[in-house]
Scaffold this motif. Structure first.
Motif, PDB file in Angstrom:
ATOM      1  N   CYS A 212      62.539 -21.281   9.835  1.00  0.00           N
ATOM      2  CA  CYS A 212      61.649 -20.531   8.942  1.00  0.00           C
ATOM      3  C   CYS A 212      62.070 -20.763   7.495  1.00  0.00           C
ATOM      4  O   CYS A 212      63.101 -20.258   7.045  1.00  0.00           O
ATOM      5  CB  CYS A 212      61.695 -19.043   9.268  1.00  0.00           C
ATOM      6  SG  CYS A 212      60.742 -18.018   8.121  1.00  0.00           S
ATOM      7  N   ALA A 213      61.269 -21.531   6.760  1.00  0.00           N
ATOM      8  CA  ALA A 213      61.467 -21.706   5.319  1.00  0.00           C
ATOM      9  C   ALA A 213      60.711 -20.601   4.609  1.00  0.00           C
ATOM     10  O   ALA A 213      59.523 -20.396   4.863  1.00  0.00           O
ATOM     11  CB  ALA A 213      60.957 -23.076   4.880  1.00  0.00           C
TER      12      ALA A 213
ATOM     13  N   VAL B 103      66.235 -19.595  12.641  1.00  0.00           N
ATOM     14  CA  VAL B 103      67.061 -19.682  11.441  1.00  0.00           C
ATOM     15  C   VAL B 103      66.132 -19.627  10.231  1.00  0.00           C
ATOM     16  O   VAL B 103      65.099 -20.303  10.197  1.00  0.00           O
ATOM     17  CB  VAL B 103      67.919 -20.965  11.411  1.00  0.00           C
ATOM     18  CG1 VAL B 103      67.076 -22.237  11.485  1.00  0.00           C
ATOM     19  CG2 VAL B 103      68.812 -20.990  10.168  1.00  0.00           C
ATOM     20  N   SER B 104      66.451 -18.778   9.261  1.00  0.00           N
ATOM     21  CA  SER B 104      65.642 -18.651   8.051  1.00  0.00           C
ATOM     22  C   SER B 104      66.447 -19.094   6.834  1.00  0.00           C
ATOM     23  O   SER B 104      67.664 -18.950   6.790  1.00  0.00           O
ATOM     24  CB  SER B 104      65.183 -17.202   7.852  1.00  0.00           C
ATOM     25  OG  SER B 104      66.296 -16.334   7.676  1.00  0.00           O
TER      26      SER B 104
ATOM     27  N   LEU C 219      71.619 -30.255  11.108  1.00  0.00           N
ATOM     28  CA  LEU C 219      70.301 -29.801  10.673  1.00  0.00           C
ATOM     29  C   LEU C 219      70.497 -28.823   9.526  1.00  0.00           C
ATOM     30  O   LEU C 219      71.204 -27.831   9.671  1.00  0.00           O
ATOM     31  CB  LEU C 219      69.558 -29.120  11.829  1.00  0.00           C
ATOM     32  CG  LEU C 219      68.235 -28.412  11.490  1.00  0.00           C
ATOM     33  CD1 LEU C 219      67.203 -29.406  10.968  1.00  0.00           C
ATOM     34  CD2 LEU C 219      67.690 -27.681  12.721  1.00  0.00           C
ATOM     35  N   LEU C 220      69.873 -29.119   8.376  1.00  0.00           N
ATOM     36  CA  LEU C 220      70.055 -28.330   7.164  1.00  0.00           C
ATOM     37  C   LEU C 220      68.694 -27.891   6.637  1.00  0.00           C
ATOM     38  O   LEU C 220      67.800 -28.717   6.445  1.00  0.00           O
ATOM     39  CB  LEU C 220      70.782 -29.170   6.105  1.00  0.00           C
ATOM     40  CG  LEU C 220      70.909 -28.582   4.702  1.00  0.00           C
ATOM     41  CD1 LEU C 220      71.665 -27.264   4.704  1.00  0.00           C
ATOM     42  CD2 LEU C 220      71.605 -29.592   3.776  1.00  0.00           C
ATOM     43  N   CYS C 221      68.544 -26.599   6.375  1.00  0.00           N
ATOM     44  CA  CYS C 221      67.254 -26.030   5.992  1.00  0.00           C
ATOM     45  C   CYS C 221      67.289 -25.471   4.578  1.00  0.00           C
ATOM     46  O   CYS C 221      68.249 -24.791   4.196  1.00  0.00           O
ATOM     47  CB  CYS C 221      66.865 -24.918   6.960  1.00  0.00           C
ATOM     48  SG  CYS C 221      67.081 -25.352   8.696  1.00  0.00           S
ATOM     49  N   PHE C 222      66.225 -25.724   3.822  1.00  0.00           N
ATOM     50  CA  PHE C 222      66.043 -25.192   2.473  1.00  0.00           C
ATOM     51  C   PHE C 222      64.795 -24.302   2.447  1.00  0.00           C
ATOM     52  O   PHE C 222      63.944 -24.370   3.330  1.00  0.00           O
ATOM     53  CB  PHE C 222      65.896 -26.329   1.462  1.00  0.00           C
ATOM     54  CG  PHE C 222      67.181 -27.054   1.170  1.00  0.00           C
ATOM     55  CD1 PHE C 222      68.032 -26.626   0.165  1.00  0.00           C
ATOM     56  CD2 PHE C 222      67.548 -28.149   1.934  1.00  0.00           C
ATOM     57  CE1 PHE C 222      69.224 -27.284  -0.104  1.00  0.00           C
ATOM     58  CE2 PHE C 222      68.747 -28.827   1.684  1.00  0.00           C
ATOM     59  CZ  PHE C 222      69.580 -28.389   0.667  1.00  0.00           C
TER      60      PHE C 222
ATOM     61  N   LEU D   2      65.908 -11.116  -2.533  1.00  0.00           N
ATOM     62  CA  LEU D   2      67.175 -10.683  -1.940  1.00  0.00           C
ATOM     63  C   LEU D   2      67.679 -11.657  -0.884  1.00  0.00           C
ATOM     64  O   LEU D   2      68.872 -11.752  -0.633  1.00  0.00           O
ATOM     65  CB  LEU D   2      66.992  -9.308  -1.282  1.00  0.00           C
ATOM     66  CG  LEU D   2      66.450  -8.177  -2.154  1.00  0.00           C
ATOM     67  CD1 LEU D   2      66.259  -6.922  -1.314  1.00  0.00           C
ATOM     68  CD2 LEU D   2      67.384  -7.905  -3.319  1.00  0.00           C
ATOM     69  N   GLY D   3      66.792 -12.397  -0.238  1.00  0.00           N
ATOM     70  CA  GLY D   3      67.048 -13.117   0.989  1.00  0.00           C
ATOM     71  C   GLY D   3      66.087 -12.510   2.017  1.00  0.00           C
ATOM     72  O   GLY D   3      65.014 -12.038   1.644  1.00  0.00           O
ATOM     73  N   PRO D   4      66.445 -12.482   3.308  1.00  0.00           N
ATOM     74  CA  PRO D   4      67.716 -12.905   3.886  1.00  0.00           C
ATOM     75  C   PRO D   4      67.670 -14.337   4.413  1.00  0.00           C
ATOM     76  O   PRO D   4      66.622 -14.848   4.785  1.00  0.00           O
ATOM     77  CB  PRO D   4      67.851 -11.944   5.074  1.00  0.00           C
ATOM     78  CG  PRO D   4      66.423 -11.761   5.538  1.00  0.00           C
ATOM     79  CD  PRO D   4      65.578 -11.811   4.285  1.00  0.00           C
ATOM     80  N   THR D   5      68.839 -14.963   4.433  1.00  0.00           N
ATOM     81  CA  THR D   5      69.052 -16.217   5.146  1.00  0.00           C
ATOM     82  C   THR D   5      69.893 -15.867   6.359  1.00  0.00           C
ATOM     83  O   THR D   5      71.000 -15.355   6.224  1.00  0.00           O
ATOM     84  CB  THR D   5      69.751 -17.235   4.241  1.00  0.00           C
ATOM     85  OG1 THR D   5      68.846 -17.597   3.183  1.00  0.00           O
ATOM     86  CG2 THR D   5      70.176 -18.471   4.999  1.00  0.00           C
ATOM     87  N   ALA D   6      69.344 -16.119   7.554  1.00  0.00           N
ATOM     88  CA  ALA D   6      69.968 -15.576   8.756  1.00  0.00           C
ATOM     89  C   ALA D   6      69.681 -16.429   9.983  1.00  0.00           C
ATOM     90  O   ALA D   6      68.753 -17.247   9.991  1.00  0.00           O
ATOM     91  CB  ALA D   6      69.467 -14.147   9.007  1.00  0.00           C
ATOM     92  N   VAL D   7      70.481 -16.219  11.015  1.00  0.00           N
ATOM     93  CA  VAL D   7      70.225 -16.745  12.356  1.00  0.00           C
ATOM     94  C   VAL D   7      69.992 -15.561  13.278  1.00  0.00           C
ATOM     95  O   VAL D   7      70.786 -14.607  13.287  1.00  0.00           O
ATOM     96  CB  VAL D   7      71.406 -17.594  12.868  1.00  0.00           C
ATOM     97  CG1 VAL D   7      71.213 -17.945  14.349  1.00  0.00           C
ATOM     98  CG2 VAL D   7      71.553 -18.867  12.044  1.00  0.00           C
ATOM     99  N   LEU D   8      68.897 -15.606  14.036  1.00  0.00           N
ATOM    100  CA  LEU D   8      68.583 -14.573  15.023  1.00  0.00           C
ATOM    101  C   LEU D   8      68.627 -15.181  16.414  1.00  0.00           C
ATOM    102  O   LEU D   8      68.181 -16.322  16.611  1.00  0.00           O
ATOM    103  CB  LEU D   8      67.200 -13.974  14.767  1.00  0.00           C
ATOM    104  CG  LEU D   8      67.091 -12.870  13.702  1.00  0.00           C
ATOM    105  CD1 LEU D   8      67.480 -13.387  12.325  1.00  0.00           C
ATOM    106  CD2 LEU D   8      65.680 -12.305  13.671  1.00  0.00           C
TER     107      LEU D   8
END
Length: 254
Positions: free
Chosen positions: A166-167, A200-201, A39-42, A214-220
């Motif tokens: 979350c995109a 996941v964002s 699974l790949l998110c943009f 800035l981002g963030p791209t993260a997993v919570l």
């Protein structure tokens, strides 16, 4: 314990440049495939750019039933990995801020942003909360501002998903970006704690016209803690193994 490998891209922002956006999707997908990602998110609005004034949005909007969109879809990577990508969509004259779910070169479904900012008056709000599945991992989608509203994540949880995708596109003035530097994950963490969802964002980064992302791209994790994150202000691909619990997380540069 069985895991599903997911990934989120932190990318440059491409505005009215579908050609370059497609090139980025192909490059990132190839990297993700080589790592076994399922699974790949943009980011939000990634394909055409996050354009919110009506004139610009209509100029680039895509009707999913059109030949123009079909031609673009044929250029997506023919991968069995599931891709979530933000687009500007039109249907029946209405505009939507949409996240498409694509697998094997075909559209599996879509989610339309439900909660719109005042600046997004050009768009109509979505009304549905579809749930998707990858290798037994059920997920739903929120788009950026949606995560400010507990009910958006709650609907995903109540429909039996365990992951919220979350995109996002947080291109803003530098002062505002600094104010929100830590707040994005804090707000999203609240949604995780309320629902027990992983999150996941995927966000953009870079500067444009005196603005910065800035981002963030993260997993919570379900406790709302950051389990993995890419460095702010740098492009990259966050890779994480996620089922009921995270076993291994890694991040790599694009």
């Amino acid at each position: 314990m069985k895991t599903v490998r997911i990934a989120a891209a932190q990318t440059r922002e491409y505005r009215e440049d579908i050609e370059t956006a497609l090139g980025c999707i192909a490059e990132v997908t190839a990297q993700a495939e080589s790592e076994g990602v399922r699974l790949l998110c943009f980011p939000e609005g990634f394909l055409q750019g996050y354009l919110i004034d009506e004139t610009s949005a209509r100029r680039v909007a895509l009707d999913l039933s059109s030949g123009e969109f079909e031609a673009i879809l044929h250029r997506f990577p023919q991968t069995e990995a599931t891709i979530v990508v933000g687009i500007i969509e039109t249907e029946g004259g209405r505009l939507f801020n949409t996240a498409l779910v694509i697998r094997g070169g075909g559209v599996v479904g879509r989610y339309r942003k439900t909660y719109l900012l005042d600046a997004e008056k050009a768009f109509d709000a979505g009304t549905e909360t579809p749930i998707f599945e990858v290798d037994g991992l059920r997920f739903g989608i929120n788009i950026c501002y949606d995560t400010n509203f507990p009910e958006a994540a709650r609907r995903v949880s109540e429909l039996g998903a365990s992951l919220l995708v979350c995109a996002a596109n947080n291109m803003m003035s530098r002062q505002k970006a600094e104010t929100f530097r830590e707040l994005h994950n804090a707000v999203r963490g609240e949604r995780c704690r309320e629902t027990g969802l992983w999150l996941v964002s995927s966000d953009v980064t870079g500067e444009r016209d005196g603005r910065i992302a800035l981002g963030p791209t993260a997993v919570l994790n379900p406790e709302g803690e950051v389990a993995g994150q890419l460095p702010l202000e740098k492009t990259g691909l966050l890779i994480f193994d996620i089922p009921l619990s995270v076993q291994n997380g890694t991040h790599q540069a694009c």
